[in-house]
Design a protein around this motif. Sequence first.
Motif, PDB file in Angstrom:
ATOM      1  N   VAL A  54      12.619  -4.627   7.330  1.00 36.34           N
ATOM      2  CA  VAL A  54      13.608  -4.033   6.435  1.00 36.34           C
ATOM      3  C   VAL A  54      13.265  -4.470   5.013  1.00 36.34           C
ATOM      4  CG1 VAL A  54      15.447  -3.826   8.151  1.00 36.34           C
ATOM      5  CG2 VAL A  54      15.256  -5.918   6.824  1.00 36.34           C
ATOM      6  N   ILE A  55      13.463  -3.564   4.061  1.00 38.39           N
ATOM      7  CA  ILE A  55      13.082  -3.822   2.687  1.00 38.39           C
ATOM      8  C   ILE A  55      13.883  -2.903   1.768  1.00 38.39           C
ATOM      9  CG2 ILE A  55      11.190  -2.145   2.698  1.00 38.39           C
ATOM     10  CD1 ILE A  55       9.536  -4.259   1.070  1.00 38.39           C
ATOM     11  N   THR A  56      14.083  -3.317   0.538  1.00 41.36           N
ATOM     12  CA  THR A  56      14.724  -2.445  -0.442  1.00 41.36           C
ATOM     13  C   THR A  56      13.656  -1.861  -1.370  1.00 41.36           C
ATOM     14  OG1 THR A  56      15.121  -4.223  -2.039  1.00 41.36           O
ATOM     15  CG2 THR A  56      16.859  -3.798  -0.391  1.00 41.36           C
ATOM     16  N   PHE A  57      14.043  -0.826  -2.097  1.00 44.09           N
ATOM     17  CA  PHE A  57      13.137  -0.237  -3.081  1.00 44.09           C
ATOM     18  C   PHE A  57      13.916   0.154  -4.324  1.00 44.09           C
ATOM     19  CE2 PHE A  57      14.395   3.506  -0.547  1.00 44.09           C
ATOM     20  CZ  PHE A  57      14.754   4.414  -1.523  1.00 44.09           C
ATOM     21  N   SER A  58      13.176   0.376  -5.376  1.00 46.97           N
ATOM     22  CA  SER A  58      13.755   0.912  -6.603  1.00 46.97           C
ATOM     23  C   SER A  58      12.951   2.139  -6.998  1.00 46.97           C
ATOM     24  CB  SER A  58      13.748  -0.131  -7.722  1.00 46.97           C
ATOM     25  OG  SER A  58      12.432  -0.557  -7.988  1.00 46.97           O
ATOM     26  N   SER A  59      13.591   3.050  -7.681  1.00 42.31           N
ATOM     27  CA  SER A  59      12.924   4.238  -8.196  1.00 42.31           C
ATOM     28  C   SER A  59      13.814   4.838  -9.279  1.00 42.31           C
ATOM     29  CB  SER A  59      12.645   5.258  -7.088  1.00 42.31           C
ATOM     30  OG  SER A  59      13.841   5.760  -6.532  1.00 42.31           O
ATOM     31  N   THR A  60      13.262   5.797  -9.978  1.00 38.21           N
ATOM     32  CA  THR A  60      14.000   6.513 -11.008  1.00 38.21           C
ATOM     33  C   THR A  60      14.122   7.959 -10.572  1.00 38.21           C
ATOM     34  OG1 THR A  60      13.142   5.054 -12.732  1.00 38.21           O
ATOM     35  CG2 THR A  60      14.017   7.186 -13.444  1.00 38.21           C
ATOM     36  N   GLY A  61      15.349   8.461 -10.559  1.00 38.06           N
ATOM     37  CA  GLY A  61      15.589   9.864 -10.265  1.00 38.06           C
ATOM     38  C   GLY A  61      15.720  10.635 -11.566  1.00 38.06           C
ATOM     39  N   ARG A  88      17.705   4.844  -8.919  1.00 42.07           N
ATOM     40  CA  ARG A  88      17.731   5.422  -7.579  1.00 42.07           C
ATOM     41  C   ARG A  88      17.280   4.369  -6.565  1.00 42.07           C
ATOM     42  NH1 ARG A  88      14.303   7.801  -4.311  1.00 42.07           N
ATOM     43  NH2 ARG A  88      14.990   9.565  -3.081  1.00 42.07           N
ATOM     44  N   PRO A  89      18.123   3.353  -6.309  1.00 46.84           N
ATOM     45  CA  PRO A  89      17.743   2.297  -5.366  1.00 46.84           C
ATOM     46  C   PRO A  89      17.968   2.733  -3.920  1.00 46.84           C
ATOM     47  CG  PRO A  89      19.929   1.863  -6.212  1.00 46.84           C
ATOM     48  CD  PRO A  89      19.421   3.101  -6.926  1.00 46.84           C
ATOM     49  N   GLY A  90      17.268   2.056  -3.013  1.00 47.06           N
ATOM     50  CA  GLY A  90      17.453   2.368  -1.607  1.00 47.06           C
ATOM     51  C   GLY A  90      16.909   1.281  -0.713  1.00 47.06           C
ATOM     52  N   ARG A  91      16.799   1.646   0.566  1.00 40.67           N
ATOM     53  CA  ARG A  91      16.337   0.680   1.565  1.00 40.67           C
ATOM     54  C   ARG A  91      15.555   1.409   2.630  1.00 40.67           C
ATOM     55  NH1 ARG A  91      22.094   0.789   3.119  1.00 40.67           N
ATOM     56  NH2 ARG A  91      22.377   2.944   3.704  1.00 40.67           N
ATOM     57  N   ALA A  92      14.756   0.677   3.356  1.00 35.64           N
ATOM     58  CA  ALA A  92      13.941   1.262   4.416  1.00 35.64           C
ATOM     59  C   ALA A  92      13.915   0.324   5.614  1.00 35.64           C
ATOM     60  CB  ALA A  92      12.522   1.500   3.923  1.00 35.64           C
ATOM     61  N   THR A  93      13.846   0.921   6.771  1.00 33.14           N
ATOM     62  CA  THR A  93      13.601   0.207   8.020  1.00 33.14           C
ATOM     63  C   THR A  93      12.371   0.854   8.645  1.00 33.14           C
ATOM     64  OG1 THR A  93      15.971  -0.140   8.336  1.00 33.14           O
ATOM     65  CG2 THR A  93      14.555  -0.455  10.257  1.00 33.14           C
ATOM     66  N   VAL A  94      11.420   0.031   9.024  1.00 32.18           N
ATOM     67  CA  VAL A  94      10.181   0.546   9.613  1.00 32.18           C
ATOM     68  C   VAL A  94       9.870  -0.266  10.861  1.00 32.18           C
ATOM     69  CG1 VAL A  94       7.711   0.938   9.249  1.00 32.18           C
ATOM     70  CG2 VAL A  94       9.311   1.258   7.346  1.00 32.18           C
ATOM     71  N   ASP A 150       8.562   5.866 -10.872  1.00 27.56           N
ATOM     72  CA  ASP A 150       8.690   4.396 -10.874  1.00 27.56           C
ATOM     73  C   ASP A 150       9.029   3.821  -9.506  1.00 27.56           C
ATOM     74  OD1 ASP A 150       8.408   4.597 -13.703  1.00 27.56           O
ATOM     75  OD2 ASP A 150      10.563   4.956 -13.865  1.00 27.56           O
ATOM     76  N   PHE A 151       8.546   4.431  -8.425  1.00 27.29           N
ATOM     77  CA  PHE A 151       8.866   3.921  -7.090  1.00 27.29           C
ATOM     78  C   PHE A 151       8.175   2.589  -6.849  1.00 27.29           C
ATOM     79  CE2 PHE A 151       8.351   3.093  -2.656  1.00 27.29           C
ATOM     80  CZ  PHE A 151       9.582   3.445  -2.127  1.00 27.29           C
ATOM     81  N   SER A 152       8.916   1.667  -6.236  1.00 27.60           N
ATOM     82  CA  SER A 152       8.333   0.386  -5.853  1.00 27.60           C
ATOM     83  C   SER A 152       9.183  -0.262  -4.769  1.00 27.60           C
ATOM     84  CB  SER A 152       8.260  -0.545  -7.060  1.00 27.60           C
ATOM     85  OG  SER A 152       7.666  -1.768  -6.695  1.00 27.60           O
ATOM     86  N   PHE A 153       8.526  -0.679  -3.671  1.00 27.67           N
ATOM     87  CA  PHE A 153       9.229  -1.518  -2.710  1.00 27.67           C
ATOM     88  C   PHE A 153       9.412  -2.881  -3.346  1.00 27.67           C
ATOM     89  CE2 PHE A 153       7.578   1.451   0.575  1.00 27.67           C
ATOM     90  CZ  PHE A 153       8.792   1.751   1.171  1.00 27.67           C
ATOM     91  N   GLU A 206       0.827  -1.209   0.000  1.00 30.42           N
ATOM     92  CA  GLU A 206       0.000   0.000   0.000  1.00 30.42           C
ATOM     93  C   GLU A 206       0.859   1.256   0.000  1.00 30.42           C
ATOM     94  OE1 GLU A 206      -3.028  -0.039   3.063  1.00 30.42           O
ATOM     95  OE2 GLU A 206      -3.452  -2.161   2.643  1.00 30.42           O
ATOM     96  N   TRP A 207       1.884   1.288   0.850  1.00 28.65           N
ATOM     97  CA  TRP A 207       2.742   2.466   0.926  1.00 28.65           C
ATOM     98  C   TRP A 207       3.474   2.673  -0.403  1.00 28.65           C
ATOM     99  CZ3 TRP A 207       7.750   3.359   4.151  1.00 28.65           C
ATOM    100  CH2 TRP A 207       7.991   4.723   4.280  1.00 28.65           C
ATOM    101  N   SER A 208       3.864   1.579  -1.024  1.00 23.80           N
ATOM    102  CA  SER A 208       4.531   1.656  -2.322  1.00 23.80           C
ATOM    103  C   SER A 208       3.661   2.390  -3.345  1.00 23.80           C
ATOM    104  CB  SER A 208       4.847   0.235  -2.813  1.00 23.80           C
ATOM    105  OG  SER A 208       5.659   0.253  -3.955  1.00 23.80           O
TER     106      SER A 208
END
Length: 153
Positions: free
Chosen positions: A94-101, A111-117, A72-75, A21-23
């Motif tokens: 913990v999860i990674t994501f991809s996006s386009t900058g 524009r890849p990254g990661r998140a901790t929630v 193009d953001f997506s977890f 959902e957040w994605s």
Amino acid sequence: MTFTWNVPEDDYNAIRQWFAEWSVNVAEVDFVPARALFEDNVASFGTHMDVVEGLDALENDQWRSVWPTIEDFSFNLPTLKVAISPDQRLAMAVITFSSTGIGPDGNRFNRPGRATVALARSRRNAKWKAIHSHVSLTPGTQAPSHGKRPAKS
């Protein structure tokens, strides 16, 4: 308190759905439904802000600075790892994501990254809500992005 990575399937699936959902909210630059996934007193930090407390600060200081500038953001849901407390009231994911900058010249870049929630169960409806988030780019990723997409909400 000891957390375990052996998470009951229904809790894992609920947290996976939370990220799904957040994605969509991030991808669609839709702040209102994203806010419903977070507690009002969330404590967070990220690319554009120091440590802040409160959902208004998170939205204004982080989300509104980033979401409209990317595409193009997506977890990456298969990368999701969840640990849960013995009483199943707190979880850490913990999860990674991809996006386009978008560079200042208009060129797109990965524009890849990661998140901790950290998530807690709401007493009202037993749904998971974030009480802490940290979203950051993978080290070495080009920043910032310069897109200008409109927000839905």
